[in-house]
Design a protein around this motif. Structure first.
Motif, PDB file in Angstrom:
ATOM      1  N   GLY A  16      -3.389   1.642  -2.410  1.00  0.00           N
ATOM      2  CA  GLY A  16      -3.856   2.177  -3.678  1.00  0.00           C
ATOM      3  C   GLY A  16      -3.480   1.277  -4.835  1.00  0.00           C
ATOM      4  N   PRO A  17      -4.227   1.355  -5.911  1.00  0.00           N
ATOM      5  CA  PRO A  17      -4.003   0.467  -7.044  1.00  0.00           C
ATOM      6  C   PRO A  17      -2.978   0.959  -8.062  1.00  0.00           C
ATOM      7  CG  PRO A  17      -5.994   1.730  -7.411  1.00  0.00           C
ATOM      8  CD  PRO A  17      -5.479   2.088  -6.032  1.00  0.00           C
ATOM      9  N   ASN A  18      -2.614   2.215  -8.038  1.00  0.00           N
ATOM     10  CA  ASN A  18      -1.877   2.817  -9.146  1.00  0.00           C
ATOM     11  C   ASN A  18      -0.569   2.108  -9.470  1.00  0.00           C
ATOM     12  OD1 ASN A  18      -1.399   4.713 -11.212  1.00  0.00           O
ATOM     13  ND2 ASN A  18      -0.114   5.911  -9.838  1.00  0.00           N
ATOM     14  N   LEU A  19       0.310   1.930  -8.488  1.00  0.00           N
ATOM     15  CA  LEU A  19       1.617   1.330  -8.784  1.00  0.00           C
ATOM     16  C   LEU A  19       1.493  -0.119  -9.227  1.00  0.00           C
ATOM     17  CD1 LEU A  19       3.792   2.861  -5.940  1.00  0.00           C
ATOM     18  CD2 LEU A  19       3.762   3.489  -8.369  1.00  0.00           C
ATOM     19  N   TYR A  21      -1.147  -1.522 -10.697  1.00  0.00           N
ATOM     20  CA  TYR A  21      -1.749  -1.552 -12.028  1.00  0.00           C
ATOM     21  C   TYR A  21      -0.729  -1.143 -13.086  1.00  0.00           C
ATOM     22  CZ  TYR A  21      -4.715  -0.860 -16.014  1.00  0.00           C
ATOM     23  OH  TYR A  21      -5.256  -0.953 -17.270  1.00  0.00           O
ATOM     24  N   ARG A  22       0.012  -0.084 -12.816  1.00  0.00           N
ATOM     25  CA  ARG A  22       1.008   0.384 -13.778  1.00  0.00           C
ATOM     26  C   ARG A  22       2.067  -0.688 -14.028  1.00  0.00           C
ATOM     27  NH1 ARG A  22       4.383   5.252 -12.086  1.00  0.00           N
ATOM     28  NH2 ARG A  22       2.487   5.505 -10.878  1.00  0.00           N
ATOM     29  N   LYS A  25       0.500  -3.518 -16.063  1.00  0.00           N
ATOM     30  CA  LYS A  25       0.283  -3.060 -17.441  1.00  0.00           C
ATOM     31  C   LYS A  25       1.596  -3.040 -18.226  1.00  0.00           C
ATOM     32  CE  LYS A  25      -1.949   0.674 -19.988  1.00  0.00           C
ATOM     33  NZ  LYS A  25      -1.056   1.500 -20.726  1.00  0.00           N
ATOM     34  N   GLU A  26       2.644  -2.509 -17.610  1.00  0.00           N
ATOM     35  CA  GLU A  26       3.944  -2.464 -18.287  1.00  0.00           C
ATOM     36  C   GLU A  26       4.478  -3.867 -18.549  1.00  0.00           C
ATOM     37  OE1 GLU A  26       6.238  -0.003 -15.649  1.00  0.00           O
ATOM     38  OE2 GLU A  26       5.268   1.840 -16.357  1.00  0.00           O
ATOM     39  N   HIS A  61      -9.028  -2.648   0.921  1.00  0.00           N
ATOM     40  CA  HIS A  61      -8.636  -1.313   0.478  1.00  0.00           C
ATOM     41  C   HIS A  61      -9.438  -0.294   1.275  1.00  0.00           C
ATOM     42  CE1 HIS A  61      -7.089   1.697  -2.153  1.00  0.00           C
ATOM     43  NE2 HIS A  61      -8.125   1.815  -2.930  1.00  0.00           N
ATOM     44  N   ALA A  67     -11.655  -0.836  -6.706  1.00  0.00           N
ATOM     45  CA  ALA A  67     -10.393  -0.297  -7.212  1.00  0.00           C
ATOM     46  C   ALA A  67      -9.311  -1.358  -7.357  1.00  0.00           C
ATOM     47  CB  ALA A  67      -9.903   0.833  -6.299  1.00  0.00           C
TER      48      ALA A  67
END
Length: 119
Positions: A16-19, A21-22, A25-26, A61, A67
Motif C-alpha cells: 500500500g502507498p499510505n506509509l 506517501y506520508r 510528504k513529511e 501493487h 496508487a
C-alpha cells in the motif's frame, strides 16, 4: 532475472502507498520549513539508497497500478507502475498475475521500458 540481464532497476513490491506517501510528504514538509536535506525521503529513502536513486523504478501493487505512481517523483526517476486494474477474473494466482501483468516476465519488461525512458 533482471540481475542476469545486467539491468539496474529498483523493483518495489508494496502492499500500500499510505506509509510511504506520508513519510515522503513529511520529509518534504521538513525540507521546505527547515531547510533539511532534500535527500530525506522518509522510509522510501531507506528502500532506495542514495546511490540507486537515479535508476528506473518498477512498482508492483496488488491493487490499482496508479496508487504507487508518485514514487517516481521522489527522486526524479522514470517509473513504470504495475498493478491490478481489472477485477472479476478467476483463476490461479499465477494465471491472474500473468493476466494482469504483474508476473516476473512483465516486471522484467517494465524495467526495460523504464530504462528506455532514461535514454
Amino acid at each position: 532475472m533482471l540481475h542476469e540481464e545486467g539491468v539496474a532497476a529498483n523493483v518495489l513490491c508494496l502492499t500500500g502507498p499510505n506509509l510511504l506517501y506520508r513519510g515522503l510528504k513529511e520529509a518534504r514538509e521538513r525540507h521546505l520549513a527547515h531547510g533539511t536535506s532534500a535527500a530525506d525521503a522518509g522510509h522510501l529513502g531507506q528502500l532506495i539508497p542514495p546511490d540507486e536513486r537515479h535508476a528506473p523504478i518498477v512498482t508492483i501493487h496488488d491493487a490499482a497500478s496508479h496508487a504507487l505512481a508518485f514514487l517516481g517523483s521522489a527522486f526524479g526517476a522514470p517509473l513504470v507502475p504495475l498493478g491490478i486494474d481489472h477485477f472479476g477474473q478467476s483463476g490461479t494466482r499465477a494465471e491472474l498475475y500473468a493476466h494482469e501483468g504483474i508476473d516476473p516476465e512483465t516486471i522484467v519488461n517494465a524495467a526495460l521500458l523504464a530504462l528506455d525512458l532514461v535514454e
